[in-house]
Design a protein around this motif. Structure first.
Motif, PDB file in Angstrom:
ATOM      1  N   SER A   7       0.853  -1.178   0.000  1.00  0.00           N
ATOM      2  CA  SER A   7       0.000   0.000   0.000  1.00  0.00           C
ATOM      3  C   SER A   7       0.895   1.236   0.000  1.00  0.00           C
ATOM      4  O   SER A   7       2.115   1.126   0.185  1.00  0.00           O
ATOM      5  CB  SER A   7      -0.920   0.022   1.226  1.00  0.00           C
ATOM      6  N   GLY A   8       0.272   2.390  -0.230  1.00  0.00           N
ATOM      7  CA  GLY A   8       1.006   3.641  -0.149  1.00  0.00           C
ATOM      8  C   GLY A   8       1.362   4.268  -1.487  1.00  0.00           C
ATOM      9  O   GLY A   8       1.912   5.370  -1.534  1.00  0.00           O
ATOM     10  N   GLY A   9       1.059   3.579  -2.569  1.00  0.00           N
ATOM     11  CA  GLY A   9       1.341   4.159  -3.875  1.00  0.00           C
ATOM     12  C   GLY A   9       0.382   5.304  -4.185  1.00  0.00           C
ATOM     13  O   GLY A   9      -0.574   5.554  -3.452  1.00  0.00           O
ATOM     14  N   GLY A  10       0.667   6.004  -5.256  1.00  0.00           N
ATOM     15  CA  GLY A  10      -0.196   7.112  -5.650  1.00  0.00           C
ATOM     16  C   GLY A  10       0.468   7.994  -6.670  1.00  0.00           C
ATOM     17  O   GLY A  10       1.490   7.634  -7.262  1.00  0.00           O
ATOM     18  N   GLY A  16       8.733  15.079  -4.987  1.00  0.00           N
ATOM     19  CA  GLY A  16       7.928  14.707  -3.838  1.00  0.00           C
ATOM     20  C   GLY A  16       8.373  13.392  -3.220  1.00  0.00           C
ATOM     21  O   GLY A  16       9.359  12.782  -3.639  1.00  0.00           O
ATOM     22  N   SER A  17       7.598  12.967  -2.208  1.00  0.00           N
ATOM     23  CA  SER A  17       7.929  11.755  -1.464  1.00  0.00           C
ATOM     24  C   SER A  17       6.699  10.859  -1.299  1.00  0.00           C
ATOM     25  O   SER A  17       5.559  11.343  -1.308  1.00  0.00           O
ATOM     26  CB  SER A  17       8.446  12.123  -0.068  1.00  0.00           C
ATOM     27  N   LEU A  18       6.978   9.583  -1.136  1.00  0.00           N
ATOM     28  CA  LEU A  18       5.954   8.594  -0.809  1.00  0.00           C
ATOM     29  C   LEU A  18       6.581   7.557   0.103  1.00  0.00           C
ATOM     30  O   LEU A  18       7.800   7.336   0.044  1.00  0.00           O
ATOM     31  CB  LEU A  18       5.414   7.889  -2.052  1.00  0.00           C
ATOM     32  N   ARG A  19       5.739   6.903   0.905  1.00  0.00           N
ATOM     33  CA  ARG A  19       6.204   5.763   1.677  1.00  0.00           C
ATOM     34  C   ARG A  19       5.321   4.569   1.363  1.00  0.00           C
ATOM     35  O   ARG A  19       4.106   4.598   1.607  1.00  0.00           O
ATOM     36  CB  ARG A  19       6.178   6.039   3.182  1.00  0.00           C
ATOM     37  N   LYS A  65      19.756   4.886  -5.060  1.00  0.00           N
ATOM     38  CA  LYS A  65      20.644   5.058  -3.914  1.00  0.00           C
ATOM     39  C   LYS A  65      20.699   6.527  -3.499  1.00  0.00           C
ATOM     40  O   LYS A  65      20.841   7.410  -4.326  1.00  0.00           O
ATOM     41  CB  LYS A  65      22.040   4.552  -4.276  1.00  0.00           C
ATOM     42  N   GLY A  66      20.556   6.754  -2.198  1.00  0.00           N
ATOM     43  CA  GLY A  66      20.564   8.114  -1.682  1.00  0.00           C
ATOM     44  C   GLY A  66      19.200   8.781  -1.668  1.00  0.00           C
ATOM     45  O   GLY A  66      19.020   9.828  -1.043  1.00  0.00           O
ATOM     46  N   ARG A  67      18.233   8.174  -2.344  1.00  0.00           N
ATOM     47  CA  ARG A  67      16.872   8.749  -2.383  1.00  0.00           C
ATOM     48  C   ARG A  67      15.853   7.850  -1.686  1.00  0.00           C
ATOM     49  O   ARG A  67      14.886   8.347  -1.108  1.00  0.00           O
ATOM     50  CB  ARG A  67      16.422   8.966  -3.830  1.00  0.00           C
ATOM     51  N   PHE A  68      16.053   6.526  -1.767  1.00  0.00           N
ATOM     52  CA  PHE A  68      15.112   5.575  -1.190  1.00  0.00           C
ATOM     53  C   PHE A  68      15.734   4.940   0.060  1.00  0.00           C
ATOM     54  O   PHE A  68      16.950   4.743   0.126  1.00  0.00           O
ATOM     55  CB  PHE A  68      14.792   4.458  -2.181  1.00  0.00           C
ATOM     56  N   THR A  69      14.869   4.600   1.011  1.00  0.00           N
ATOM     57  CA  THR A  69      15.321   3.926   2.220  1.00  0.00           C
ATOM     58  C   THR A  69      14.366   2.781   2.548  1.00  0.00           C
ATOM     59  O   THR A  69      13.145   2.994   2.651  1.00  0.00           O
ATOM     60  CB  THR A  69      15.365   4.891   3.413  1.00  0.00           C
ATOM     61  N   LEU A  81       9.244   1.259   2.261  1.00  0.00           N
ATOM     62  CA  LEU A  81      10.166   1.867   1.314  1.00  0.00           C
ATOM     63  C   LEU A  81       9.855   3.349   1.275  1.00  0.00           C
ATOM     64  O   LEU A  81       8.825   3.763   0.748  1.00  0.00           O
ATOM     65  CB  LEU A  81      10.037   1.262  -0.084  1.00  0.00           C
ATOM     66  N   ARG A  82      10.737   4.120   1.874  1.00  0.00           N
ATOM     67  CA  ARG A  82      10.583   5.568   1.862  1.00  0.00           C
ATOM     68  C   ARG A  82      11.248   6.083   0.588  1.00  0.00           C
ATOM     69  O   ARG A  82      12.430   5.811   0.347  1.00  0.00           O
ATOM     70  CB  ARG A  82      11.251   6.189   3.076  1.00  0.00           C
ATOM     71  N   MET A  83      10.509   6.819  -0.207  1.00  0.00           N
ATOM     72  CA  MET A  83      11.008   7.309  -1.488  1.00  0.00           C
ATOM     73  C   MET A  83      10.972   8.831  -1.488  1.00  0.00           C
ATOM     74  O   MET A  83       9.898   9.426  -1.400  1.00  0.00           O
ATOM     75  CB  MET A  83      10.151   6.762  -2.632  1.00  0.00           C
ATOM     76  N   ASN A  84      12.145   9.436  -1.551  1.00  0.00           N
ATOM     77  CA  ASN A  84      12.284  10.891  -1.591  1.00  0.00           C
ATOM     78  C   ASN A  84      12.804  11.336  -2.944  1.00  0.00           C
ATOM     79  O   ASN A  84      13.341  10.536  -3.709  1.00  0.00           O
ATOM     80  CB  ASN A  84      13.228  11.360  -0.491  1.00  0.00           C
TER      81      ASN A  84
END
Length: 125
Positions: A7-10, A16-19, A65-69, A81-84
């Motif tokens: 879940s969490g897509g959009g 921007g960011s999503l988790r 790398k460096g953007r996702f955690t 998955l935190r995506m910045n």
């Protein structure tokens, strides 16, 4: 029965960011290596990130790398998955995958036994 539910897509603007979340049931994630893969339209599914079972070790594709955690909450049996700093090229269906006791080949799709149904991430420019 092992189940993975993402879940969490959009839809998000570039920058921007999503988790994303992957809720697991039927097993304990601490004994499974968990990973995220993604598939963009017309492209092969590709590795994004993995977190190794019973270890803090994490791995990322060079493109994120460096953007996702990637992280896990064992109490909630959930992987995130935190995506910045999202880019239009991050647009894809994101899949969660699990494999018991996997320590090598974590970027290879065939190593994973269980998959979620996927969640769509769309990044507009």
């Amino acid at each position: 029965q092992v189940q993975l539910v993402e879940s969490g897509g959009g839809l998000v603007q570039a920058g921007g960011s999503l988790r994303l979340s992957c809720a697991a049931s039927g097993y304990t994630i601490s004994t499974y290596t968990m990973a995220w893969f993604r598939q963009a339209p017309g492209k092969e599914r590709e590795f994004v990130s993995a977190i190794i079972w019973n270890s803090p070790s994490t791995y990322y594709a060079d493109s994120v790398k460096g953007r996702f955690t990637i992280s896990r909450d064992s109490a909630k049996n959930t992987v995130y998955l935190r995506m910045n700093s999202l880019k239009p090229e991050d647009t894809a269906v994101y899949y969660c995958a699990a494999s018991p006791f996997l320590r090598s080949g974590w970027s290879t799709q065939g190593k994973y036994n269980y998959w979620g149904q996927g969640t769509q991430v769309t990044v507009s420019s």
